[in-house]
Design an enzyme around this catalytic site. Structure first.
Site, PDB file in Angstrom:
ATOM      1  N   GLU A 148      23.872  54.699  46.616  1.00 11.89           N
ATOM      2  CA  GLU A 148      25.172  54.806  45.743  1.00 11.89           C
ATOM      3  C   GLU A 148      25.293  56.130  45.349  1.00 11.89           C
ATOM      4  O   GLU A 148      24.348  56.680  44.968  1.00 11.89           O
ATOM      5  CB  GLU A 148      24.794  53.771  44.449  1.00 11.89           C
ATOM      6  CG  GLU A 148      25.578  53.949  43.145  1.00 11.89           C
ATOM      7  CD  GLU A 148      27.234  53.483  43.740  1.00 11.89           C
ATOM      8  OE1 GLU A 148      27.361  52.386  44.374  1.00 11.89           O
ATOM      9  OE2 GLU A 148      27.892  54.318  43.357  1.00 11.89           O
ATOM     10  N   GLY A 183      32.398  48.735  40.636  1.00 10.98           N
ATOM     11  CA  GLY A 183      33.409  48.116  39.745  1.00 10.98           C
ATOM     12  C   GLY A 183      32.929  47.162  38.562  1.00 10.98           C
ATOM     13  O   GLY A 183      33.777  47.136  37.522  1.00 10.98           O
ATOM     14  N   GLY A 219      37.273  44.415  33.522  1.00 10.36           N
ATOM     15  CA  GLY A 219      37.597  43.494  32.365  1.00 10.36           C
ATOM     16  C   GLY A 219      36.867  42.363  32.680  1.00 10.36           C
ATOM     17  O   GLY A 219      36.874  41.385  31.655  1.00 10.36           O
ATOM     18  N   GLU A 239      48.460  39.415  33.481  1.00  8.92           N
ATOM     19  CA  GLU A 239      47.067  39.302  32.623  1.00  8.92           C
ATOM     20  C   GLU A 239      47.554  39.750  31.274  1.00  8.92           C
ATOM     21  O   GLU A 239      48.214  41.006  30.897  1.00  8.92           O
ATOM     22  CB  GLU A 239      46.010  40.246  33.055  1.00  8.92           C
ATOM     23  CG  GLU A 239      44.859  40.639  32.215  1.00  8.92           C
ATOM     24  CD  GLU A 239      43.826  41.758  32.934  1.00  8.92           C
ATOM     25  OE1 GLU A 239      44.043  41.753  34.335  1.00  8.92           O
ATOM     26  OE2 GLU A 239      43.318  42.199  32.229  1.00  8.92           O
ATOM     27  N   HIS A 273      43.019  47.777  41.390  1.00 11.33           N
ATOM     28  CA  HIS A 273      42.705  46.723  42.672  1.00 11.33           C
ATOM     29  C   HIS A 273      42.983  47.147  43.812  1.00 11.33           C
ATOM     30  O   HIS A 273      43.727  46.587  44.640  1.00 11.33           O
ATOM     31  CB  HIS A 273      43.475  45.274  42.296  1.00 11.33           C
ATOM     32  CG  HIS A 273      43.026  44.688  40.778  1.00 11.33           C
ATOM     33  ND1 HIS A 273      43.760  43.909  40.499  1.00 11.33           N
ATOM     34  CD2 HIS A 273      42.168  45.041  39.987  1.00 11.33           C
ATOM     35  CE1 HIS A 273      43.560  43.399  39.206  1.00 11.33           C
ATOM     36  NE2 HIS A 273      42.580  43.938  39.004  1.00 11.33           N
ATOM     37  N   ASN A 303      43.321  38.839  40.067  1.00 10.95           N
ATOM     38  CA  ASN A 303      42.336  39.858  40.013  1.00 10.95           C
ATOM     39  C   ASN A 303      41.192  39.568  41.123  1.00 10.95           C
ATOM     40  O   ASN A 303      40.992  38.413  41.446  1.00 10.95           O
ATOM     41  CB  ASN A 303      41.484  39.629  38.802  1.00 10.95           C
ATOM     42  CG  ASN A 303      42.532  39.705  37.551  1.00 10.95           C
ATOM     43  OD1 ASN A 303      43.273  38.659  37.491  1.00 10.95           O
ATOM     44  ND2 ASN A 303      42.273  40.663  36.853  1.00 10.95           N
TER      45      ASN A 303
HETATM   46  P1  FAE Z   1      33.034  48.504  44.497  1.00 11.77           P
HETATM   47  O1  FAE Z   1      32.901  47.756  43.113  1.00 11.77           O
HETATM   48  O2  FAE Z   1      34.245  49.494  44.106  1.00 11.77           O
HETATM   49  O3  FAE Z   1      31.863  49.214  44.849  1.00 11.77           O
HETATM   50  C1  FAE Z   1      31.964  50.276  45.745  1.00 11.77           C
HETATM   51  C2  FAE Z   1      30.590  51.517  45.486  1.00 11.77           C
HETATM   52  O4  FAE Z   1      30.461  52.044  46.526  1.00 11.77           O
HETATM   53  C3  FAE Z   1      30.772  52.040  44.364  1.00 11.77           C
HETATM   54  O5  FAE Z   1      29.817  52.089  43.384  1.00 11.77           O
HETATM   55  C4  FAE Z   1      30.968  53.520  44.688  1.00 11.77           C
HETATM   56  O6  FAE Z   1      30.652  54.472  43.698  1.00 11.77           O
HETATM   57  C5  FAE Z   1      30.368  53.360  45.923  1.00 11.77           C
HETATM   58  N1  FAE Z   1      30.552  54.479  46.913  1.00 11.77           N
HETATM   59  C6  FAE Z   1      31.620  54.846  47.379  1.00 11.77           C
HETATM   60  N2  FAE Z   1      31.578  55.494  48.344  1.00 11.77           N
HETATM   61  C7  FAE Z   1      30.324  55.777  48.590  1.00 11.77           C
HETATM   62  C8  FAE Z   1      29.708  56.666  49.842  1.00 11.77           C
HETATM   63  N3  FAE Z   1      30.494  57.611  50.562  1.00 11.77           N
HETATM   64  N4  FAE Z   1      28.327  56.671  49.536  1.00 11.77           N
HETATM   65  C9  FAE Z   1      27.576  55.883  48.634  1.00 11.77           C
HETATM   66  N5  FAE Z   1      28.274  55.078  47.510  1.00 11.77           N
HETATM   67  C10 FAE Z   1      29.557  54.965  47.832  1.00 11.77           C
HETATM   68  O7  FAE Z   1      33.643  47.618  45.642  1.00 11.77           O
HETATM   69  N6  FAE Z   1      38.572  42.905  39.215  1.00 11.77           N
HETATM   70  C11 FAE Z   1      38.831  41.592  38.740  1.00 11.77           C
HETATM   71  O8  FAE Z   1      38.639  40.751  39.491  1.00 11.77           O
HETATM   72  N7  FAE Z   1      38.626  41.261  37.437  1.00 11.77           N
HETATM   73  C12 FAE Z   1      39.103  42.297  36.551  1.00 11.77           C
HETATM   74  O9  FAE Z   1      39.008  42.073  35.345  1.00 11.77           O
HETATM   75  C13 FAE Z   1      38.964  43.758  36.938  1.00 11.77           C
HETATM   76  N8  FAE Z   1      39.188  44.648  36.030  1.00 11.77           N
HETATM   77  C14 FAE Z   1      39.341  46.002  36.504  1.00 11.77           C
HETATM   78  C15 FAE Z   1      39.417  47.040  35.689  1.00 11.77           C
HETATM   79  C16 FAE Z   1      39.286  48.214  36.014  1.00 11.77           C
HETATM   80  C17 FAE Z   1      39.336  49.595  34.872  1.00 11.77           C
HETATM   81  C18 FAE Z   1      38.852  48.511  37.481  1.00 11.77           C
HETATM   82  C19 FAE Z   1      38.816  50.075  37.920  1.00 11.77           C
HETATM   83  C20 FAE Z   1      38.896  47.466  38.293  1.00 11.77           C
HETATM   84  C21 FAE Z   1      38.760  46.316  37.762  1.00 11.77           C
HETATM   85  N9  FAE Z   1      38.867  45.223  38.819  1.00 11.77           N
HETATM   86  C22 FAE Z   1      38.878  43.890  38.241  1.00 11.77           C
HETATM   87  C23 FAE Z   1      38.494  45.508  40.059  1.00 11.77           C
HETATM   88  C24 FAE Z   1      37.120  45.268  40.570  1.00 11.77           C
HETATM   89  O10 FAE Z   1      36.164  45.747  39.769  1.00 11.77           O
HETATM   90  C25 FAE Z   1      37.219  45.690  42.150  1.00 11.77           C
HETATM   91  O11 FAE Z   1      38.058  44.690  42.997  1.00 11.77           O
HETATM   92  C26 FAE Z   1      35.692  45.665  42.746  1.00 11.77           C
HETATM   93  O12 FAE Z   1      34.966  46.286  41.978  1.00 11.77           O
HETATM   94  C27 FAE Z   1      35.579  45.916  44.283  1.00 11.77           C
HETATM   95  O13 FAE Z   1      34.566  45.612  44.637  1.00 11.77           O
HETATM   96  P2  FAE Z   1      33.852  46.148  46.071  1.00 11.77           P
HETATM   97  O14 FAE Z   1      32.463  45.591  46.508  1.00 11.77           O
HETATM   98  O15 FAE Z   1      34.957  46.397  47.097  1.00 11.77           O
END
Ligand code: FAE
Length: 563
Positions: free
Chosen positions: A99, A173, A178, A419, A504, A542
């Site tokens: 990570e 994320g 949220g 939302e 997203h 979402n």
């Molecule tokens: P993610 O959760 O982004 O995890 C990827 C991880 O990989 C991260 O921890 C990175 O730091 C890590 N990483 C990246 N590159 C590297 C590398 N080269 N080496 C090592 N580590 C690395 O991916 N979605 C909802 O459904 N409901 C909500 O209410 C909602 N609210 C949101 C509010 C905000 C402010 C944000 C930013 C996003 C929100 N989302 C929401 C979107 C949701 O958090 C997002 O779709 C997911 O987190 C994506 O999941 P993944 O597993 O694809």
């Protein structure tokens, strides 16, 4: 008022992942015995009767060592990565998760792990010297401020035409979002993931994901009178008076905790506006659900502040892949470079992280047999934000819970699901605020810019126009009916639409195109994509429940067939 979970199969009531079986076998070989294999698939995943409480093994703590060989390396600790690690571990495989962000397990000088949304500090942004808040202005005044450069929790990653917000740290994320945990309506699913069997998803994997994430619904009777949801009730009144369906959506926040926050009996989190830079209490992030269960197997190690930079086939005669990893300090400086060998590599770095890695690795010849679909099909889930100025008699309340509970569903008629978002400033703003998810047809592509040594994304700001048009099908009508206007002070001076960003990101390594129908990358056996990169640009709601459910589906098949 209708509900969004009605299509998701049985309503989950658990508050954590499904109970897991005891693993009495000695750790680890990395290879699977038939017994462990069964425990990790059918037994653990579908047969509650077989499940007994987990024996809490000592978590594996050692950071990744240079020269180490690991059976399974997972890049990223968000939704896709956490599901992958847990299910592999239950199947008897030792897993190392890498990570790039911090562990987020140590309090800062104020005694809190996470900074408050209204007071960003060094913990808030990923390697920036000035904040880049999604809502940049208020009453015409800019809100951004200087902060020390630090490996903070929220990355505002700039590409041409769009800023992509992402969580950084163990939990991805889930640390910053949220918590809105929405299962798309079943009739919309074939447009979300056309190659996936809806029957299986709604019968098995959405319920499994909802249970694993600890998704629950707010108690509607409490909601009706809770001071902190006055803003949402105003949102409902306006939606319904204009004839729009207003729907409750589930969340991963602990509602009992929020009730106690309101009663003043526990430290406040959602009720002091915590969300964008982490929640100190109440929210069931992945650290408390999938990752806690994964660590408890004793088979999962996590290396925070480690960033994967390269994956290549191991030298001839050695099976697996050589993975290069940079260790970072909290200023972002590289303090060590490590080379490890992994039998299998699971890309779960998020839509942007995975797409950037794969695009570069293909273009530079590190993974030459990846196909031409790599980097394609990226979308912003049609995100666009706006605020409305209410009349003085429609106060939205000084106290607003930072966890959204509801939305306005105009997807069929107007291509928008909005939302009803909080604006937890601590003062009465007379503003209603919305994040709309819209049917936006535009898809961007990642490409390797050799001269600049970086991956570009060809999104154009003008491509948000269909999203604005879709959102206007809701808010023009509400404004007309209520005699109200759009706020023009939240995203700059005289700017109505937050059309410069997305929360997203989706796509870049699309299922059944860049990979097979279960996330196996073409051309390089043993490489998999497990995250939002698989989803072609839009989920109609979402996205994290869909990302989790898809990962549950894919890893089950991968464990059964590949290991
Ligand atoms: P993610 O959760 O982004 O995890 C990827 C991880 O990989 C991260 O921890 C990175 O730091 C890590 N990483 C990246 N590159 C590297 C590398 N080269 N080496 C090592 N580590 C690395 O991916 N979605 C909802 O459904 N409901 C909500 O209410 C909602 N609210 C949101 C509010 C905000 C402010 C944000 C930013 C996003 C929100 N989302 C929401 C979107 C949701 O958090 C997002 O779709 C997911 O987190 C994506 O999941 P993944 O597993 O694809």
């Amino acid at each position: 008022m209708s509900e969004f979970t009605s299509q998701a199969g049985p309503k989950p009531r658990q508050t954590g992942p499904e109970p897991l079986p005891t693993d009495p076998e000695p750790r680890p070989t990395g290879r699977l015995s038939r017994r462990l294999f069964l425990a990790g698939t059918g037994g653990a995943l579908t047969t509650a009767a077989l499940a007994t409480p987990l024996a809490h093994a000592e978590p594996r703590r050692a950071a990744l060592a240079n020269g180490e060989r690991v059976p399974a390396l997972v890049i990223g600790t968000g939704y896709g990565g956490s599901v992958t690690a847990l299910r592999l571990a239950l199947a008897g495989v030792d897993v190392h998760m890498v990570e790039m962000g911090m562990a987020w397990d140590t309090p800062g000088p104020d005694g809190n792990i996470f900074a408050n949304t209204t007071k960003p500090d060094y913990r808030s942004f990923w390697l920036r010297t000035r904040t880049k808040q999604p809502l940049s202005n208020f009453l015409g005044f800019p809100l951004d401020k200087d902060v020390p450069r630090h490996t903070g929790i929220l990355d505002a990653e700039d590409f041409s035409g769009i800023t992509v917000y992402q969580g950084r740290g163990v939990g991805g994320g889930s640390l910053v979002n949220g918590g809105m945990a929405v299962t798309p309506r079943r009739e919309r699913f074939s447009a979300v993931l056309p190659s996936v069997d809806a029957e299986e998803m709604y019968g098995t994997y959405y319920p499994r994901a909802n249970a694993g994430l600890g998704v629950t619904e707010v108690d509607p009777r409490w909601w009706e009178s809770a001071e902190c949801y006055q803003y949402a009730r105003v949102g409902r009144k306006h939606a319904e008076r204009s004839g729009f369906p207003f729907v409750f959506v589930p969340n991963v926040y602990d509602w009992e905790y929020m009730k106690q926050e309101l009663a003043g009996s526990v430290p406040k989190s959602a009720l002091v506006g915590e969300v964008l830079y982490g929640n100190n209490h109440g929210k069931k992030s992945l650290q408390k659900t999938y990752l806690a269960q994964a660590k408890a197997t004793g088979r999962v190690a996590i290396s925070p502040l480690h960033r994967v930079t390269s994956v290549t086939p191991a030298p001839a005669g050695t099976p697996g892949y050589t993975v290069l990893v940079e260790q970072l300090d909290t200023t972002g400086a590289v303090t060590a470079t490590k080379s490890v060998t992994a039998d299998r590599v699971f890309f779960a770095a998020g839509s942007v992280g995975t797409s950037k890695l794969l695009t570069r690795l293909k273009a530079t010849g590190a993974l030459p047999r990846l196909n031409d679909e790599i980097g394609k099909g990226w979308g912003d889930n049609g995100n666009v934000m706006c605020g409305r100025a209410n009349h003085m008699w429609d106060a939205t309340g000084k106290l607003q819970a930072s966890m959204p509970t509801a939305g306005i569903d105009n997807w069929e008629a107007g291509g928008a699901f909005a939302e009803v978002a909080p604006l937890p400033t601590g003062i009465e703003t007379y503003a209603s605020f919305y994040l709309s998810i819209t049917k936006n047809p535009h898809r961007a592509q990642f490409s390797w810019n050799a001269a600049a040594g970086r991956v570009d994304l060809d999104w154009q700001t003008a491509w948000k126009q269909p999203s604005i048009d879709a959102a206007k099908t809701i808010f023009d009508k509400i404004n007309k009916k209520e005699g109200t206007i759009y706020r023009t002070d939240l995203f700059g001076l005289y700017k109505i639409w937050g059309d410069h960003l997305t929360y997203h990101p989706l796509g870049g390594a699309i299922l059944n195109k860049a990979t097979d129908n279960y996330g196996r990358l073409h051309g390089h056996p043993g490489l998999y994509v497990m995250d939002g990169a698989l989803i072609p640009g839009n989920t109609s709601v979402n996205p994290f429940v869909t990302i989790t459910a898809l990962a549950e589906r894919n890893i089950e098949r991968i464990i059964a067939d590949d290991l």
